[in-house]
Design a protein around this motif. Structure first.
Motif, mmCIF file in Angstrom:
data_model
loop_
_atom_site.group_PDB
_atom_site.id
_atom_site.type_symbol
_atom_site.label_atom_id
_atom_site.label_comp_id
_atom_site.label_asym_id
_atom_site.label_seq_id
_atom_site.Cartn_x
_atom_site.Cartn_y
_atom_site.Cartn_z
ATOM 1 N N LEU A 145 0.660 -1.616 0.412
ATOM 2 C CA LEU A 145 0.082 -0.005 0.048
ATOM 3 C C LEU A 145 0.919 1.601 0.089
ATOM 4 C CD1 LEU A 145 -2.221 -0.807 2.215
ATOM 5 C CD2 LEU A 145 -3.328 -1.265 0.076
ATOM 6 N N LYS A 146 1.986 0.610 0.163
ATOM 7 C CA LYS A 146 2.882 2.963 -0.116
ATOM 8 C C LYS A 146 4.668 2.303 -1.483
ATOM 9 C CE LYS A 146 2.218 2.578 5.383
ATOM 10 N NZ LYS A 146 3.781 2.674 6.210
ATOM 11 N N ARG A 147 3.952 1.089 -1.554
ATOM 12 C CA ARG A 147 4.960 1.470 -2.673
ATOM 13 C C ARG A 147 5.000 1.912 -3.980
ATOM 14 N NH1 ARG A 147 5.293 -5.404 -4.136
ATOM 15 N NH2 ARG A 147 5.927 -6.113 -1.070
ATOM 16 N N GLU A 148 3.674 2.687 -4.115
ATOM 17 C CA GLU A 148 3.546 3.729 -5.274
ATOM 18 C C GLU A 148 3.785 5.123 -5.024
ATOM 19 O OE1 GLU A 148 -0.221 6.361 -7.617
ATOM 20 O OE2 GLU A 148 -1.023 3.554 -6.782
ATOM 21 N N LEU A 221 3.460 -0.475 -12.110
ATOM 22 C CA LEU A 221 3.843 0.888 -10.582
ATOM 23 C C LEU A 221 4.770 1.048 -11.306
ATOM 24 C CD1 LEU A 221 3.585 1.482 -8.159
ATOM 25 C CD2 LEU A 221 5.379 -0.482 -7.749
ATOM 26 N N PHE A 222 5.772 1.003 -11.815
ATOM 27 C CA PHE A 222 6.722 1.855 -12.319
ATOM 28 C C PHE A 222 6.414 3.058 -13.499
ATOM 29 C CE2 PHE A 222 9.658 -1.519 -11.036
ATOM 30 C CZ PHE A 222 10.175 -1.720 -9.989
ATOM 31 N N CYS A 225 4.052 5.759 -11.988
ATOM 32 C CA CYS A 225 4.499 6.903 -11.249
ATOM 33 C C CYS A 225 5.510 7.684 -11.916
ATOM 34 C CB CYS A 225 5.189 5.573 -10.163
ATOM 35 S SG CYS A 225 4.204 4.978 -9.072
ATOM 36 N N GLY A 226 5.259 7.499 -13.002
ATOM 37 C CA GLY A 226 5.740 8.862 -14.245
ATOM 38 C C GLY A 226 6.475 7.790 -14.971
ATOM 39 N N PHE A 227 7.548 6.669 -15.097
ATOM 40 C CA PHE A 227 8.708 6.619 -15.727
ATOM 41 C C PHE A 227 8.220 6.265 -17.041
ATOM 42 C CE2 PHE A 227 10.508 5.882 -11.834
ATOM 43 C CZ PHE A 227 11.727 6.188 -11.777
ATOM 44 N N GLU A 228 8.975 7.005 -18.012
ATOM 45 C CA GLU A 228 8.499 6.147 -19.404
ATOM 46 C C GLU A 228 9.116 5.214 -20.032
ATOM 47 O OE1 GLU A 228 8.750 10.908 -18.408
ATOM 48 O OE2 GLU A 228 9.866 8.809 -18.197
ATOM 49 N N ALA A 229 10.540 5.027 -19.952
ATOM 50 C CA ALA A 229 10.593 3.674 -20.169
ATOM 51 C C ALA A 229 10.965 2.888 -19.427
ATOM 52 C CB ALA A 229 12.363 4.018 -21.330
ATOM 53 N N VAL A 230 10.645 1.396 -19.394
ATOM 54 C CA VAL A 230 10.690 0.432 -17.899
ATOM 55 C C VAL A 230 11.127 -0.803 -18.786
ATOM 56 C CG1 VAL A 230 10.259 -0.884 -16.596
ATOM 57 C CG2 VAL A 230 9.072 1.633 -16.167
ATOM 58 N N ASP A 231 12.312 -1.200 -18.929
ATOM 59 C CA ASP A 231 13.030 -2.996 -19.072
ATOM 60 C C ASP A 231 13.717 -3.626 -17.803
ATOM 61 O OD1 ASP A 231 12.386 -2.836 -22.186
ATOM 62 O OD2 ASP A 231 13.344 -1.129 -21.935
ATOM 63 N N LEU A 232 13.659 -4.822 -18.399
ATOM 64 C CA LEU A 232 14.406 -5.666 -17.237
ATOM 65 C C LEU A 232 15.496 -5.577 -17.747
ATOM 66 C CD1 LEU A 232 11.847 -8.707 -17.575
ATOM 67 C CD2 LEU A 232 12.784 -7.326 -15.319
ATOM 68 N N SER A 241 14.939 -7.545 -12.144
ATOM 69 C CA SER A 241 15.796 -6.541 -11.962
ATOM 70 C C SER A 241 15.025 -5.772 -13.016
ATOM 71 C CB SER A 241 17.399 -6.849 -12.057
ATOM 72 O OG SER A 241 17.881 -8.204 -11.189
ATOM 73 N N PHE A 242 15.057 -4.642 -13.005
ATOM 74 C CA PHE A 242 14.101 -2.953 -13.916
ATOM 75 C C PHE A 242 15.510 -2.547 -13.611
ATOM 76 C CE2 PHE A 242 10.736 -6.211 -11.744
ATOM 77 C CZ PHE A 242 10.075 -6.195 -13.035
ATOM 78 N N ILE A 243 15.087 -1.853 -15.449
ATOM 79 C CA ILE A 243 15.585 -0.187 -15.158
ATOM 80 C C ILE A 243 14.377 0.799 -15.715
ATOM 81 C CG2 ILE A 243 16.757 -1.305 -17.784
ATOM 82 C CD1 ILE A 243 18.973 0.734 -17.306
ATOM 83 N N CYS A 244 14.138 1.588 -15.055
ATOM 84 C CA CYS A 244 13.376 2.883 -15.073
ATOM 85 C C CYS A 244 14.467 4.591 -15.438
ATOM 86 C CB CYS A 244 12.686 3.188 -13.657
ATOM 87 S SG CYS A 244 12.173 0.607 -13.447
#
Length: 249
Positions: A145-148, A221-222, A225-232, A241-244
């Protein structure tokens, strides 16, 4: 000196909820190496990506820094890149883990005022002028509930073209696949010397303490929260493992 993880050899019928206390901190490096697949490789990959995206004069935050393995890798890498105008802050809720981290980096030559490791709550920690934020196996321990709110705070504190690096245990979209992945994970732990008792007791201790997300849900979730590019940048059965990236304007 190598310290062998024997935390869950105890046969006491009462299994307490997992916590990063003195006993765990003392053997954490061995525990992580034997419990997390390709642990050293993932740490090295995270450090390499951090240094690739690091912006001179900005800050690197390691949220849930544990025993300082990532920070030690970063310090060595910063020297190799001839970077001098840097600031790294490691935060962990466990005082024993912070003590282990401080001891680990004490043998590395660095400017003392450019590194800070302290006990604290990452939910309360302000993120400012950051080009890199790292959470290695940390988000999975945060109340869902606190992650976002946490990720949104990190996004706001990142400079443009800054990154968030997250490694976590994850779930799969289909229960049959999840079961097979978990079976393979426990086989890895057996190969690394853990007994059936230790595996069972740690699983019980982590129940309702470590709460994984499905990969798609974590990626979403990423993004929200605003991240335009999310990849493993790494995946092994039930670990991801993610890079945001926060894109520039």
């Amino acid at each position: 000196m190598s310290r062998k993880d024997k935390v869950f050899e105890d046969t006491n019928p009462i299994v307490r909820a997992f916590e990063f206390n003195e006993n765990v901190a003392h053997v954490f490096d061995d525990m992580a190496q034997r419990s997390i697949p390709h642990y050293r490789d993932v740490q090295s990959m995270a450090a390499t990506l951090a240094l690739t995206f690091y912006q001179e004069g900005s800050r690197i935050y390691d949220l849930g820094c544990s025993t300082g393995t990532t920070i030690a890798l970063l310090l060595n890498g910063l020297k190799d890149h001839n970077l001098s105008n840097y600031y790294i802050k490691g935060i962990d809720s466990s005082a024993p883990m912070c003590r282990e981290a401080i001891e680990k980096i004490s043998s590395i030559d660095y400017e003392k005022d450019r590194i800070l490791i302290e006990e604290g709550d990452i939910l309360e920690e302000p993120i400012e002028n950051a080009s890199v934020v790292i959470m290695n196996y940390t988000l999975q321990f945060i109340d869902p509930l606190k992650r976002e709110n946490l990720i949104k705070k990190i996004y706001r504190g990142l400079n443009h073209n800054g990154i968030l690096l997250v490694s976590d245990k994850t779930l799969q979209s289909h229960t049959d696949i999840s079961r097979i992945f978990v079976d393979n994970y426990y086989n890895l732990k057996r190969k690394n010397g853990y007994s059936e008792l230790e595996i069972s007791r740690k699983r019980e201790a982590l129940e309702n303490v470590l709460i994984p997300y499905p990969i798609r849900e974590e990626e979403e979730l990423f993004r929200i929260c605003g991240f335009e590019a999310v990849d493993l940048f790494y995946s092994w059965y039930n670990f991801s493992s993610f890079i945001c990236l926060k894109k520039g304007q």
